[in-house]
Design an enzyme around this catalytic site. Structure first.
Site, PDB file in Angstrom:
ATOM      1  N   LYS A  36      40.328  36.347  41.127  1.00  0.00           N
ATOM      2  CA  LYS A  36      39.794  37.531  40.650  1.00  0.00           C
ATOM      3  C   LYS A  36      38.737  36.282  40.771  1.00  0.00           C
ATOM      4  CE  LYS A  36      43.010  37.783  37.433  1.00  0.00           C
ATOM      5  NZ  LYS A  36      44.085  37.067  35.514  1.00  0.00           N
ATOM      6  N   GLN A  61      44.082  32.852  31.811  1.00  0.00           N
ATOM      7  CA  GLN A  61      45.516  33.374  32.677  1.00  0.00           C
ATOM      8  C   GLN A  61      46.689  32.744  32.139  1.00  0.00           C
ATOM      9  OE1 GLN A  61      44.736  34.746  35.406  1.00  0.00           O
ATOM     10  NE2 GLN A  61      46.959  34.633  35.650  1.00  0.00           N
ATOM     11  N   ASP A  65      40.968  41.059  29.173  1.00  0.00           N
ATOM     12  CA  ASP A  65      41.599  41.703  29.112  1.00  0.00           C
ATOM     13  C   ASP A  65      42.848  42.971  28.357  1.00  0.00           C
ATOM     14  OD1 ASP A  65      43.632  40.236  31.919  1.00  0.00           O
ATOM     15  OD2 ASP A  65      43.456  38.336  30.672  1.00  0.00           O
TER      16      ASP A  65
END
Ligand code: NAD
Length: 284
Positions: free
Chosen positions: A52, A96, A119
């Site tokens: 990322k 995460q 997300d």
């Protein structure tokens, strides 16, 4: 023989679009920025987070990787999230997953400000997606949808089967396909007659997490097959849920693993981050 849906080529296109969006923002004095929190030493998570950060660099997006020790408490993590929510220089906040077992993931995800939830996992964004309202779409199903659209085959009216009902892949995938006017069957570990259902699908999305789960007899001739799974095969190599070689003999289009959905997921995160920066700068 199926045509391969090349995640590398398609993701490059979506990342280039994100990069030009980021460049346009920079011209206006806005530096899009993504903060990623990782707790603990999970090697797969570390690889994903490093990917990322690389994508951000490639797209002209600033990124901060906040590495916290395994024993970080839930309260301390919530405080880090709150600080990022309050930081005007940060546009996207991502935690995460998975988190260590002593932290309840839902508490942390729900704490992310919806306008920074790149997300698309917070209840506000999920609710907006269900209602068909403007929101941050979760990156993996959004990437799958882009892959389907890249084939040029109309989705409307088609029978689609999604295998897997997780909150991050299967369920939102079924919603996005429904919004595209497909007729969707959402299958899972308790589904009866799974093989027959899959074999009747014009669009088959596999998000199970088991190597070789989708065999050729489950693929309708001419179907579009999208493989979300990330597994290690018996030979130790990375593979998806679909028996790629055998399914390729029947499908019209198929996505590979590696080189498929994973790259699209990353590209969609870049798109969402630029969108978050636009949103918070009053440009959307
Ligand atoms: P999950 O474990 O949360 O969900 C798996 C789903 O598969 C469940 O809903 C379960 O009901 C279903 N399932 C299990 N056994 C089944 C069976 N025998 N028949 C029918 N359904 C069955 O997993 P997830 O987070 O949705 O991820 C699924 C896979 O996709 C994993 O391999 C994961 O690594 C991968 N993944 C890839 C990306 C990407 O970017 N490529 C992103 C997220 C997840």
């Amino acid at each position: 023989m199926a045509q391969r849906i090349d995640g590398k080529v398609l993701a490059a296109r979506y990342k280039a679009e994100a990069a030009s969006g980021a460049a346009a923002l920079q011209k206006q004095g806005i530096a899009p920025r993504l903060a990623v929190i990782i707790v603990g030493e999970n090697p797969a998570s570390k690889t994903y987070v490093a990917g990322k950060a690389r994508d951000c660099a490639e797209c002209g997006i600033l990124s901060d990787v906040i590495e916290l020790p395994e024993q970080t408490g839930e309260q301390a993590l919530l405080e880090r999230v709150a600080a990022l929510n309050a930081d005007d220089a940060v546009h996207g906040v991502l935690v995460q997953l998975p988190l260590p077992a002593h932290i309840q993931e839902s508490h942390v995800i729900h704490a992310i400000a919806p306008e920074k939830d790149v997300d698309g996992f917070t209840p506000i964004n999920v609710g907006r997606m269900v209602l068909g309202e403007e929101c941050f779409l979760p990156c993996t199903p959004a990437g799958c949808l882009a892959m389907l659209q890249s084939t040029g085959v109309p989705i409307a009216g088609k029978d689609a089967v999604v295998i897997g009902r997780s909150n991050i892949v299967g369920k939102p995938m079924a919603l996005l396909l429904t919004a595209q006017n497909a007729t969707v069957t959402l299958c899972h570990s308790r589904t009866e007659n799974l093989r027959e259902k899959c074999a009747a699908a014009n669009i088959l999305i596999a998000a199970v997490g088991k190597a070789g789960f989708v065999t050729a007899d489950m693929v309708k001739p001419g179907a579009i097959v999208i493989d979300v799974g990330i597994n290690r095969g018996a030979d130790g190599r990375l593979c998806g849920d679909v028996d790629f070689a055998a399914a390729s003999e029947k499908a019209a289009f198929i996505s590979p693993v590696p080189g498929g959905v994973g790259l699209m997921t990353r590209a969609m995160l870049m798109q969402n981050t630029v969108k978050a920066a636009r949103l918070q700068s009053g440009l959307l």
